[in-house]
Write a protein that holds these residues in place. Structure first.
Motif, short mmCIF file in Angstrom:
data_model
loop_
_atom_site.label_atom_id
_atom_site.label_comp_id
_atom_site.label_asym_id
_atom_site.label_seq_id
_atom_site.Cartn_x
_atom_site.Cartn_y
_atom_site.Cartn_z
N GLY A 6 46.38 51.10 13.88
CA GLY A 6 46.25 49.69 13.55
C GLY A 6 46.93 49.36 12.24
O GLY A 6 47.27 50.26 11.45
N PHE A 7 47.16 48.08 11.99
CA PHE A 7 47.72 47.66 10.71
C PHE A 7 46.73 48.04 9.60
O PHE A 7 45.52 48.01 9.81
CB PHE A 7 47.98 46.15 10.70
N PRO A 8 47.22 48.41 8.42
CA PRO A 8 46.32 48.90 7.36
C PRO A 8 45.13 47.99 7.11
O PRO A 8 45.26 46.77 6.99
CB PRO A 8 47.24 48.96 6.14
N GLY A 9 43.96 48.63 7.04
CA GLY A 9 42.75 47.93 6.66
C GLY A 9 42.18 47.00 7.71
O GLY A 9 41.29 46.21 7.43
N GLY A 10 42.67 47.08 8.95
CA GLY A 10 42.18 46.16 9.98
C GLY A 10 42.60 44.72 9.72
O GLY A 10 41.92 43.79 10.14
N ALA A 11 43.73 44.54 9.02
CA ALA A 11 44.24 43.20 8.73
C ALA A 11 45.18 42.74 9.84
O ALA A 11 45.53 43.51 10.74
CB ALA A 11 44.97 43.19 7.38
N GLY A 188 37.40 46.67 14.64
CA GLY A 188 38.55 46.58 13.74
C GLY A 188 38.29 47.21 12.39
O GLY A 188 38.54 48.40 12.18
N VAL A 189 37.77 46.43 11.47
CA VAL A 189 37.61 46.87 10.09
C VAL A 189 36.66 48.07 9.99
O VAL A 189 36.95 49.06 9.31
CB VAL A 189 37.11 45.71 9.21
N GLU A 190 35.50 48.00 10.64
CA GLU A 190 34.54 49.11 10.54
C GLU A 190 35.13 50.39 11.12
O GLU A 190 34.97 51.47 10.56
CB GLU A 190 33.24 48.76 11.24
N ARG A 191 35.84 50.25 12.24
CA ARG A 191 36.47 51.42 12.85
C ARG A 191 37.50 52.03 11.92
O ARG A 191 37.57 53.27 11.77
CB ARG A 191 37.12 51.02 14.17
N GLU A 192 38.31 51.20 11.26
CA GLU A 192 39.31 51.71 10.33
C GLU A 192 38.64 52.44 9.16
O GLU A 192 39.10 53.50 8.73
CB GLU A 192 40.17 50.57 9.80
N ALA A 193 37.56 51.87 8.64
CA ALA A 193 36.84 52.52 7.55
C ALA A 193 36.26 53.86 7.98
O ALA A 193 36.27 54.84 7.23
CB ALA A 193 35.74 51.60 7.02
N GLU A 194 35.74 53.92 9.20
CA GLU A 194 35.18 55.17 9.73
C GLU A 194 36.26 56.23 9.91
O GLU A 194 36.03 57.42 9.63
CB GLU A 194 34.46 54.90 11.05
N LEU A 195 37.45 55.82 10.35
CA LEU A 195 38.55 56.77 10.48
C LEU A 195 38.91 57.37 9.12
O LEU A 195 39.20 58.58 9.02
CB LEU A 195 39.77 56.08 11.10
N THR A 196 38.91 56.54 8.09
CA THR A 196 39.20 57.06 6.75
C THR A 196 38.10 58.01 6.29
O THR A 196 38.38 59.06 5.68
CB THR A 196 39.35 55.89 5.75
N ARG A 197 36.84 57.67 6.55
CA ARG A 197 35.73 58.55 6.17
C ARG A 197 35.90 59.91 6.83
O ARG A 197 35.75 60.97 6.18
CB ARG A 197 34.40 57.93 6.57
N ARG A 198 36.23 59.92 8.12
CA ARG A 198 36.41 61.18 8.83
C ARG A 198 37.60 61.96 8.28
O ARG A 198 37.55 63.20 8.17
CB ARG A 198 36.62 60.91 10.32
#
Length: 250
Positions: A6-11, A188-198
């Motif tokens: 996805g585009f950075p940060g779910g933007a 979107g946004v929550e999924r992107e944040a979770e990917l970074t956490r992982r």
């Protein structure tokens, strides 16, 4: 094949050619509105103009010229003014929420206070003939400018109570949509944040993790005319994997 990142940060990113229609106050431009849950950024790529805003600090106008980068948070009432050829790349937080009704137009209070009247005034079918869509988009813009000018005048007299009342009315308009927005946000946004956490957890173990799915993505414009948006003609784009500037590697 790896999933397209996805585009950075779910933007979300789009290209906007700001309307050059003249309004009742002699200015040319788009439809004043507010975003209730999302921040927005402008990267000016052509032309000149201004963005007029209303915040608890009062009303202001910021010049826009090629190279200008400007952004604002939810609750900032904003109106794009086109002084000639104004074209902007917009970067919108929470991809999917603006399309799902995150924006509220600055219609006069009587319209804002009546949900049915608001929905009727805001509605714009992209399936209608182009001339009809243009007329509807311009009428919607004119009604929002009418309410915006009332809001600016009132906000200058009552110490911000008019803006607080507008915010309350805007929140009431979007309230029925919030549960659907949560799902968009999760995907979107929550999924992107979770990917970074992982990924951070993987790197902490010395594991490359998501780096194994490295990919390059570019977008291509969708065919057909630009859509009539809130502030101008929008060019929607779709992502596709890229093999580089000259096409796929061989």
């Amino acid at each position: 094949m790896s999933a397209v990142p996805g585009f950075p940060g779910g933007a979300a990113v789009s290209n906007l050619r700001v309307y050059d229609w003249e309004a009742a106050d002699g200015l040319h431009g788009g439809t004043p509105h507010v975003h209730t849950a999302s921040s927005e950024a402008y990267v000016v790529v052509a032309g000149r103009g201004e963005v007029h805003t209303v915040t608890p600090e009062g009303s202001a106008a910021d010049a826009l010229a090629p190279g200008t980068v400007l952004w604002f948070g939810p609750g900032t009432v904003h109106r794009l003014v086109n002084h000639g050829g104004l074209e902007i790349t917009t970067v919108m937080q929470n991809a999917g929420l603006p399309e799902a009704g995150d924006a509220v137009f600055t219609f006069p209070r009587a319209v804002l206070a009546d949900r049915a009247a608001y929905e009727a005034a805001a509605r714009l079918s992209q399936d209608a003939p182009e001339e009809e869509r243009a007329a509807l988009a311009r009428a919607r813009r004119d009604l929002a400018v009418e309410g915006y000018l009332e809001l600016v005048a009132a906000a200058g007299e009552d110490g911000g109570e008019a803006l607080r009342e507008f915010h309350r009315l805007a929140a009431e308009i979007v309230r029925p949509r919030v549960e659907a927005w949560r799902e968009i946000w999760r995907e979107g946004v929550e999924r992107e944040a979770e990917l970074t956490r992982r990924q951070l957890a993987s790197l902490e173990r010395g594991d490359p993790g998501a780096m194994a799915e490295a990919a390059v993505v570019r977008t291509e414009p969708l065919p057909g005319p630009r859509h009539f948006g809130m502030c101008g003609r929008l060019r929607k784009r779709r992502p596709r994997p890229s093999g580089g500037a000259d096409g796929p590697a061989r």
